[in-house]
Design a protein around this motif. Structure first.
Motif, PDB file in Angstrom:
ATOM      1  N   UNK A  11       0.814  -1.269   0.032  1.00 21.26           N
ATOM      2  CA  UNK A  11       0.001  -0.147  -0.094  1.00 21.26           C
ATOM      3  C   UNK A  11       0.877   1.141   0.023  1.00 21.26           C
ATOM      4  N   UNK A  12       0.096   2.347  -0.703  1.00 21.58           N
ATOM      5  CA  UNK A  12       0.993   3.629  -0.647  1.00 21.58           C
ATOM      6  C   UNK A  12       1.024   3.959   0.814  1.00 21.58           C
ATOM      7  N   UNK A  13       2.381   4.704   1.122  1.00 23.41           N
ATOM      8  CA  UNK A  13       2.748   5.205   2.236  1.00 23.41           C
ATOM      9  C   UNK A  13       1.865   6.429   2.782  1.00 23.41           C
ATOM     10  N   UNK A  14       1.267   6.812   1.633  1.00 26.95           N
ATOM     11  CA  UNK A  14       0.270   8.162   1.976  1.00 26.95           C
ATOM     12  C   UNK A  14      -1.313   7.729   1.910  1.00 26.95           C
ATOM     13  N   UNK A  15      -1.446   7.254   0.893  1.00 30.13           N
ATOM     14  CA  UNK A  15      -3.133   6.973   0.629  1.00 30.13           C
ATOM     15  C   UNK A  15      -3.848   5.531   0.905  1.00 30.13           C
ATOM     16  N   UNK A  16      -2.826   4.703   0.787  1.00 28.68           N
ATOM     17  CA  UNK A  16      -3.133   3.207   1.072  1.00 28.68           C
ATOM     18  C   UNK A  16      -3.383   2.468  -0.258  1.00 28.68           C
ATOM     19  N   UNK A  17      -3.350   3.240  -1.527  1.00 29.15           N
ATOM     20  CA  UNK A  17      -3.844   2.333  -2.832  1.00 29.15           C
ATOM     21  C   UNK A  17      -2.665   1.613  -3.144  1.00 29.15           C
TER      22      UNK A  17
END
Length: 65
Positions: A11-17
């Motif tokens: 997952x993206x460290x910022x948004x989770x996508x």
């Protein structure tokens, strides 16, 4: 573990996508998330953003526009 053996995208460290394999080294799904995370860090807000991890918040879905 080699990228070829990974069964799920991280997952993206910022948004989770999911982070595309081409961006796996960055930890971010896109340049926008990388920039926002850098801004939050420089503004001293990284700890506030980190508290969001593990909540039931869901990332925005791309609109395709």
């Amino acid at each position: 573990m080699s990228p070829a053996l990974a069964t799920e995208l991280a997952p993206c460290d910022h948004c989770g996508l999911p982070v595309p394999q081409a961006r796996a080294e960055t930890g971010f799904c896109c340049q926008g998330c990388a920039q926002v995370a850098a801004f939050l860090g420089s503004a001293g807000l990284a700890a506030d953003a980190a508290r969001r991890v593990g909540t039931d918040a869901t990332p925005a879905r791309p609109s395709g526009r």
